[in-house]
Design a protein around this motif. Structure first.
Motif, PDB file in Angstrom:
ATOM      1  N   ASP A 171       0.827  -1.199   0.000  1.00 53.62           N
ATOM      2  CA  ASP A 171       0.000   0.000   0.000  1.00 53.62           C
ATOM      3  C   ASP A 171       0.865   1.255   0.000  1.00 53.62           C
ATOM      4  N   ASP A 172       0.235   2.430   0.179  1.00 56.11           N
ATOM      5  CA  ASP A 172       0.982   3.685   0.065  1.00 56.11           C
ATOM      6  C   ASP A 172       1.895   3.956   1.252  1.00 56.11           C
ATOM      7  N   LYS A 173       1.907   3.071   2.240  1.00 53.06           N
ATOM      8  CA  LYS A 173       2.837   3.177   3.361  1.00 53.06           C
ATOM      9  C   LYS A 173       3.846   2.028   3.356  1.00 53.06           C
ATOM     10  N   GLY A 174       3.828   1.246   2.283  1.00 53.30           N
ATOM     11  CA  GLY A 174       4.780   0.153   2.160  1.00 53.30           C
ATOM     12  C   GLY A 174       4.368  -1.127   2.855  1.00 53.30           C
ATOM     13  N   ARG A 175       3.128  -1.197   3.336  1.00 53.09           N
ATOM     14  CA  ARG A 175       2.663  -2.404   4.020  1.00 53.09           C
ATOM     15  C   ARG A 175       2.191  -3.421   2.991  1.00 53.09           C
ATOM     16  N   PRO A 176       2.638  -4.675   3.075  1.00 54.51           N
ATOM     17  CA  PRO A 176       2.253  -5.685   2.089  1.00 54.51           C
ATOM     18  C   PRO A 176       0.741  -5.904   2.048  1.00 54.51           C
ATOM     19  N   ASP A 177       0.211  -6.114   0.851  1.00 56.67           N
ATOM     20  CA  ASP A 177      -1.218  -6.385   0.705  1.00 56.67           C
ATOM     21  C   ASP A 177      -1.592  -7.741   1.280  1.00 56.67           C
ATOM     22  N   LEU A 178      -0.618  -8.638   1.339  1.00 57.20           N
ATOM     23  CA  LEU A 178      -0.885 -10.004   1.784  1.00 57.20           C
ATOM     24  C   LEU A 178       0.166 -10.420   2.809  1.00 57.20           C
ATOM     25  N   VAL A 179      -0.280 -10.799   4.006  1.00 54.71           N
ATOM     26  CA  VAL A 179       0.620 -11.273   5.057  1.00 54.71           C
ATOM     27  C   VAL A 179       0.225 -12.685   5.458  1.00 54.71           C
ATOM     28  N   VAL A 180       1.179 -13.418   6.001  1.00 56.08           N
ATOM     29  CA  VAL A 180       0.943 -14.806   6.371  1.00 56.08           C
ATOM     30  C   VAL A 180       0.248 -14.917   7.721  1.00 56.08           C
ATOM     31  N   THR A 181       0.622 -14.037   8.660  1.00 52.56           N
ATOM     32  CA  THR A 181       0.168 -14.188  10.039  1.00 52.56           C
ATOM     33  C   THR A 181      -0.699 -13.023  10.502  1.00 52.56           C
ATOM     34  N   SER A 182      -1.515 -13.311  11.493  1.00 51.23           N
ATOM     35  CA  SER A 182      -2.351 -12.305  12.137  1.00 51.23           C
ATOM     36  C   SER A 182      -2.085 -12.385  13.636  1.00 51.23           C
ATOM     37  N   TRP A 183      -2.097 -11.217  14.317  1.00 50.70           N
ATOM     38  CA  TRP A 183      -1.668 -11.192  15.712  1.00 50.70           C
ATOM     39  C   TRP A 183      -2.694 -10.524  16.617  1.00 50.70           C
ATOM     40  N   ASN A 184      -2.832 -11.091  17.816  1.00 51.82           N
ATOM     41  CA  ASN A 184      -3.659 -10.468  18.832  1.00 51.82           C
ATOM     42  C   ASN A 184      -3.024  -9.153  19.258  1.00 51.82           C
ATOM     43  N   GLU A 185      -3.820  -8.213  19.641  1.00 51.13           N
ATOM     44  CA  GLU A 185      -3.317  -6.899  20.025  1.00 51.13           C
ATOM     45  C   GLU A 185      -2.303  -7.021  21.159  1.00 51.13           C
ATOM     46  N   GLY A 186      -1.147  -6.387  20.968  1.00 50.22           N
ATOM     47  CA  GLY A 186      -0.120  -6.370  21.999  1.00 50.22           C
ATOM     48  C   GLY A 186       0.846  -7.532  21.950  1.00 50.22           C
ATOM     49  N   THR A 187       0.659  -8.476  21.020  1.00 51.13           N
ATOM     50  CA  THR A 187       1.566  -9.621  20.952  1.00 51.13           C
ATOM     51  C   THR A 187       2.638  -9.472  19.882  1.00 51.13           C
ATOM     52  N   ASP A 188       2.466  -8.522  18.955  1.00 53.18           N
ATOM     53  CA  ASP A 188       3.457  -8.349  17.902  1.00 53.18           C
ATOM     54  C   ASP A 188       4.576  -7.397  18.297  1.00 53.18           C
ATOM     55  N   VAL A 189       4.287  -6.457  19.195  1.00 53.08           N
ATOM     56  CA  VAL A 189       5.295  -5.512  19.673  1.00 53.08           C
ATOM     57  C   VAL A 189       5.194  -5.422  21.189  1.00 53.08           C
ATOM     58  N   LEU A 190       6.331  -5.513  21.879  1.00 48.95           N
ATOM     59  CA  LEU A 190       6.361  -5.447  23.336  1.00 48.95           C
ATOM     60  C   LEU A 190       7.106  -4.188  23.785  1.00 48.95           C
ATOM     61  N   GLN A 191       6.944  -3.848  25.046  1.00 52.00           N
ATOM     62  CA  GLN A 191       7.576  -2.655  25.596  1.00 52.00           C
ATOM     63  C   GLN A 191       8.700  -3.049  26.537  1.00 52.00           C
ATOM     64  N   GLU A 192       9.850  -2.410  26.340  1.00 56.96           N
ATOM     65  CA  GLU A 192      10.980  -2.670  27.225  1.00 56.96           C
ATOM     66  C   GLU A 192      10.690  -2.115  28.618  1.00 56.96           C
ATOM     67  N   PRO A 193      11.087  -2.833  29.671  1.00 59.72           N
ATOM     68  CA  PRO A 193      10.856  -2.344  31.029  1.00 59.72           C
ATOM     69  C   PRO A 193      11.551  -0.999  31.261  1.00 59.72           C
ATOM     70  N   ALA A 194      10.846  -0.104  31.894  1.00 61.39           N
ATOM     71  CA  ALA A 194      11.392   1.165  32.405  1.00 61.39           C
ATOM     72  C   ALA A 194      11.629   2.227  31.342  1.00 61.39           C
ATOM     73  N   CYS A 195      12.165   1.855  30.162  1.00 64.09           N
ATOM     74  CA  CYS A 195      12.580   2.906  29.235  1.00 64.09           C
ATOM     75  C   CYS A 195      11.484   3.319  28.260  1.00 64.09           C
ATOM     76  N   GLY A 196      10.445   2.506  28.097  1.00 62.50           N
ATOM     77  CA  GLY A 196       9.347   2.878  27.218  1.00 62.50           C
ATOM     78  C   GLY A 196       9.556   2.557  25.758  1.00 62.50           C
ATOM     79  N   ALA A 197      10.728   1.999  25.388  1.00 64.90           N
ATOM     80  CA  ALA A 197      10.991   1.656  23.997  1.00 64.90           C
ATOM     81  C   ALA A 197      10.222   0.393  23.602  1.00 64.90           C
ATOM     82  N   LEU A 198       9.879   0.298  22.324  1.00 66.83           N
ATOM     83  CA  LEU A 198       9.163  -0.861  21.811  1.00 66.83           C
ATOM     84  C   LEU A 198      10.116  -1.771  21.048  1.00 66.83           C
ATOM     85  N   PHE A 199       9.858  -3.075  21.099  1.00 65.91           N
ATOM     86  CA  PHE A 199      10.691  -4.008  20.364  1.00 65.91           C
ATOM     87  C   PHE A 199       9.864  -5.209  19.921  1.00 65.91           C
TER      88      PHE A 199
END
Length: 238
Positions: free
Chosen positions: A123-151
């Motif tokens: 799409d216009d943001k570079g996201r693939p039109d077709l992906v293999v997997t689907s994820w529950n909210e909050g399971t694809d990206v986690l937050q590092e303790p204390a610093c607030g960074a995502l990984f």
């Protein structure tokens, strides 16, 4: 090698470079390491810069390559790379590589000099039109303790499948006479994906087939899109 970023501590766990390269330019450090380990290869060209319209010398150098491999994950840069290939008939083939959340699936898309372009399947943001997997909210990206960074929680063991997929695609692109755009996807094991909070994408299952227990490589055509703005822009320019 082209990379505008520097090695940082969060990279150490899943990068070829180690702690001794932290805060140093990735491309220059990696080129130096390859030259030391494999001196028979000669000098490895590297640039600590961005892929962008202002980088005219870099664009000229890329045009002389046999193949370009892009794993930037930066849509502005990859969109520009795609436009360069569309605008110049002598521009080399490009392989675009990326992984899905948790490295549950890896993708390699080979775009030769003609036919479908990379923008045909994203799409216009570079996201693939077709992906293999689907994820529950909050399971694809986690937050590092204390610093607030995502990984994204994956390491070198998961990435090895992506590396193998890209390496195989590179060899095939260089050795075979490929005239049409190809999409290869490595699909991880279903049990690991479900444990991490994911499932198979309904869209992928409908378009390509249900992966079942996973642990496979799938190859499909990267189809041209009549609605692709990059291809339309190229046709208009001609």
């Amino acid at each position: 090698m082209v990379d505008c970023s520097r090695m940082d501590w969060p990279n150490v766990g899943r990068h070829e470079l180690g702690a001794t390269s932290v805060l140093r330019p990735k491309a220059l450090e990696f080129a130096r390491e390859i030259e030391q380990k494999y001196p028979h290869l000669g000098e490895i060209s590297a640039r600590h810069s961005r892929v962008e319209p202002d980088a005219t010398d870099l664009v000229e150098d890329m045009a002389t390559c046999d193949l370009i491999v892009s794993t930037m994950g930066n849509w502005a840069a990859e969109s520009y790379l795609n436009d360069l290939q569309q605008d110049h008939t002598d521009f080399p083939p490009i392989i675009y590589g990326w992984v899905e959340p948790n490295a549950a699936a890896a993708h390699a898309v080979l775009i030769p000099r003609n036919g479908a372009c990379f923008r045909c399947g994203v799409d216009d943001k570079g996201r693939p039109d077709l992906v293999v997997t689907s994820w529950n909210e909050g399971t694809d990206v986690l937050q590092e303790p204390a610093c607030g960074a995502l990984f994204t929680p994956y390491g070198p063991a998961e990435l090895c499948w992506a590396h193998a997929l890209l390496a195989e695609s590179v060899v095939d692109a260089l050795m075979a006479n490929i005239h049409s755009a190809k999409h290869r996807a490595w699909i991880g094991r279903r049990t690991l994906i479900e444990t991490a909070g994911g499932s198979w994408s309904e869209e992928w299952s409908a378009a390509v087939g249900n992966p079942g227990d996973g642990g496979m490589t799938v190859e499909r055509t990267w189809a041209a899109s009549a609605q692709c703005p990059a291809c339309a822009r190229q046709v208009y320019a001609v």
